[in-house]
Design a protein around this motif. Structure first.
Motif, PDB file in Angstrom:
ATOM      1  N   MET A   5       1.970  22.059  -9.337  1.00 36.09           N
ATOM      2  CA  MET A   5       1.072  20.983  -8.897  1.00 36.09           C
ATOM      3  C   MET A   5      -0.208  21.588  -8.336  1.00 36.09           C
ATOM      4  N   PRO A   6      -1.025  22.196  -9.189  1.00 33.94           N
ATOM      5  CA  PRO A   6      -2.204  22.921  -8.703  1.00 33.94           C
ATOM      6  C   PRO A   6      -3.237  22.045  -7.998  1.00 33.94           C
ATOM      7  N   ARG A   7      -3.267  20.765  -8.284  1.00 34.74           N
ATOM      8  CA  ARG A   7      -4.224  19.865  -7.639  1.00 34.74           C
ATOM      9  C   ARG A   7      -3.694  19.313  -6.319  1.00 34.74           C
ATOM     10  N   GLY A   8      -2.506  19.739  -5.928  1.00 35.67           N
ATOM     11  CA  GLY A   8      -1.900  19.266  -4.694  1.00 35.67           C
ATOM     12  C   GLY A   8      -0.819  18.237  -4.958  1.00 35.67           C
ATOM     13  N   GLU A   9       0.210  18.263  -4.132  1.00 37.15           N
ATOM     14  CA  GLU A   9       1.359  17.391  -4.336  1.00 37.15           C
ATOM     15  C   GLU A   9       0.963  15.916  -4.306  1.00 37.15           C
ATOM     16  N   ALA A  10       0.164  15.525  -3.308  1.00 41.44           N
ATOM     17  CA  ALA A  10      -0.204  14.114  -3.175  1.00 41.44           C
ATOM     18  C   ALA A  10      -1.007  13.629  -4.381  1.00 41.44           C
ATOM     19  N   ARG A  40       0.832  20.341   5.201  1.00 40.77           N
ATOM     20  CA  ARG A  40       1.644  21.447   4.677  1.00 40.77           C
ATOM     21  C   ARG A  40       3.035  21.500   5.289  1.00 40.77           C
ATOM     22  N   ASN A  41       3.378  20.546   6.116  1.00 41.13           N
ATOM     23  CA  ASN A  41       4.745  20.429   6.623  1.00 41.13           C
ATOM     24  C   ASN A  41       4.993  18.973   6.999  1.00 41.13           C
ATOM     25  N   LEU A  66       0.844  -1.191   0.000  1.00 41.76           N
ATOM     26  CA  LEU A  66       0.000   0.000   0.000  1.00 41.76           C
ATOM     27  C   LEU A  66       0.879   1.241   0.000  1.00 41.76           C
ATOM     28  N   ILE A  67       0.430   2.275  -0.722  1.00 43.25           N
ATOM     29  CA  ILE A  67       1.129   3.558  -0.775  1.00 43.25           C
ATOM     30  C   ILE A  67       0.221   4.646  -0.217  1.00 43.25           C
ATOM     31  N   VAL A  68       0.795   5.545   0.564  1.00 52.13           N
ATOM     32  CA  VAL A  68       0.125   6.791   0.908  1.00 52.13           C
ATOM     33  C   VAL A  68       0.972   7.934   0.374  1.00 52.13           C
ATOM     34  N   PHE A  69       0.373   8.792  -0.430  1.00 51.77           N
ATOM     35  CA  PHE A  69       1.015  10.038  -0.835  1.00 51.77           C
ATOM     36  C   PHE A  69       0.416  11.157   0.000  1.00 51.77           C
ATOM     37  N   THR A  70       1.268  11.998   0.562  1.00 54.83           N
ATOM     38  CA  THR A  70       0.816  13.030   1.479  1.00 54.83           C
ATOM     39  C   THR A  70       1.394  14.383   1.108  1.00 54.83           C
ATOM     40  N   ALA A  97      10.158  31.693  11.946  1.00 55.50           N
ATOM     41  CA  ALA A  97       9.175  31.665  13.021  1.00 55.50           C
ATOM     42  C   ALA A  97       9.310  30.336  13.730  1.00 55.50           C
ATOM     43  N   SER A  98       8.556  30.155  14.811  1.00 58.44           N
ATOM     44  CA  SER A  98       8.730  28.945  15.614  1.00 58.44           C
ATOM     45  C   SER A  98       8.254  27.710  14.875  1.00 58.44           C
ATOM     46  N   ILE A  99       7.326  27.883  13.900  1.00 59.20           N
ATOM     47  CA  ILE A  99       6.804  26.740  13.177  1.00 59.20           C
ATOM     48  C   ILE A  99       6.887  27.022  11.687  1.00 59.20           C
ATOM     49  N   ASP A 100       7.362  26.031  10.932  1.00 58.11           N
ATOM     50  CA  ASP A 100       7.435  26.147   9.457  1.00 58.11           C
ATOM     51  C   ASP A 100       6.169  25.585   8.848  1.00 58.11           C
TER      52      ASP A 100
END
Length: 219
Positions: free
Chosen positions: A69-74, A98-99, A54-58, A216-219
């Protein structure tokens, strides 16, 4: 023009980020979204080798992928894997992350919702983010055996494939910074970083390879 010193420092960061782990059979392969479709190619190849059923693309989008990649990277990764012969039924898509931390937590939750028991993960990333991704997974997905993988290639080959040396070095510097600061934020496990790697990172930062540094503290 990138100096010989900067090139050597970037090579040192590249070498350190590689985990050099031998891919082995795992319960699931997770392809981490980015600007690099090579991650999808490598994940598909590992699937065809029988290393994961099984593969998950995220991945959602980022400033570097929004136009490409306008439809999203995954989703673009999923389409690429299907082109390479992976059955659509063997792919799950996580399209919100997103991270890297969200890649792990959202993927874990997605697999839980599908009733998939996961004891081992084949974690596929860009070559220069193997160590960062591995450290993040070990923090946020405890109890799971993590095996890191990426497309086997040299630093020079990777730069040639992206055709933007400055961007690749910026990404390397950003990945290294996160290894240094994110453990204390609770985003990844502590990583032992050799002094020469830190020195290379500091020189590259001073030379202006800074577009991917966390401000910032979070990327």
């Amino acid at each position: 023009m990138i100096s010989t010193r900067a090139w050597a420092d970037a090579q040192r960061l590249w070498d350190f980020q590689l985990m050099n782990q031998e891919p082995r059979p795992c319960d699931v392969a997770v392809g981490l979204g980015s600007h690099d479709l090579g991650v999808a190619d490598r994940t598909a190849a590992l699937f065809h080798e029988g290393l994961a059923p099984l593969i998950v693309f995220t991945g959602a989008t980022s400033p570097t992928t929004r136009s490409k990649m306008p439809r999203g990277e995954a989703e673009h990764y999923r389409e690429r894997a299907i082109e390479l012969g992976v059955p659509a039924s063997s792919i799950l898509v996580e399209s919100r992350a997103r991270n890297t931390g969200q890649n792990m937590t959202f993927t874990r939750d997605l697999l839980d919702s599908h009733g998939v028991e996961v004891k081992s993960v084949l974690l596929v990333s860009k070559p220069y983010e193997e160590r960062r991704a591995n450290a993040t997974a070990r923090k946020l997905w405890p109890g799971v055996d993590v095996v890191s993988a990426s497309t086997p290639m040299t630093f020079t080959e990777y730069v040639d494939s992206i055709q933007d040396a400055h961007l690749v070095i910026d990404m390397l510097v950003g990945a290294q910074q996160r290894l240094l600061i994110y453990p204390r934020e609770g985003f990844m496990v502590e990583v032992d970083v050799p002094e020469d790697v830190t020195a290379a990172y500091e020189r590259l930062s001073a030379e202006g390879f800074t577009s991917r540094l966390v401000r910032a503290s979070i990327d």
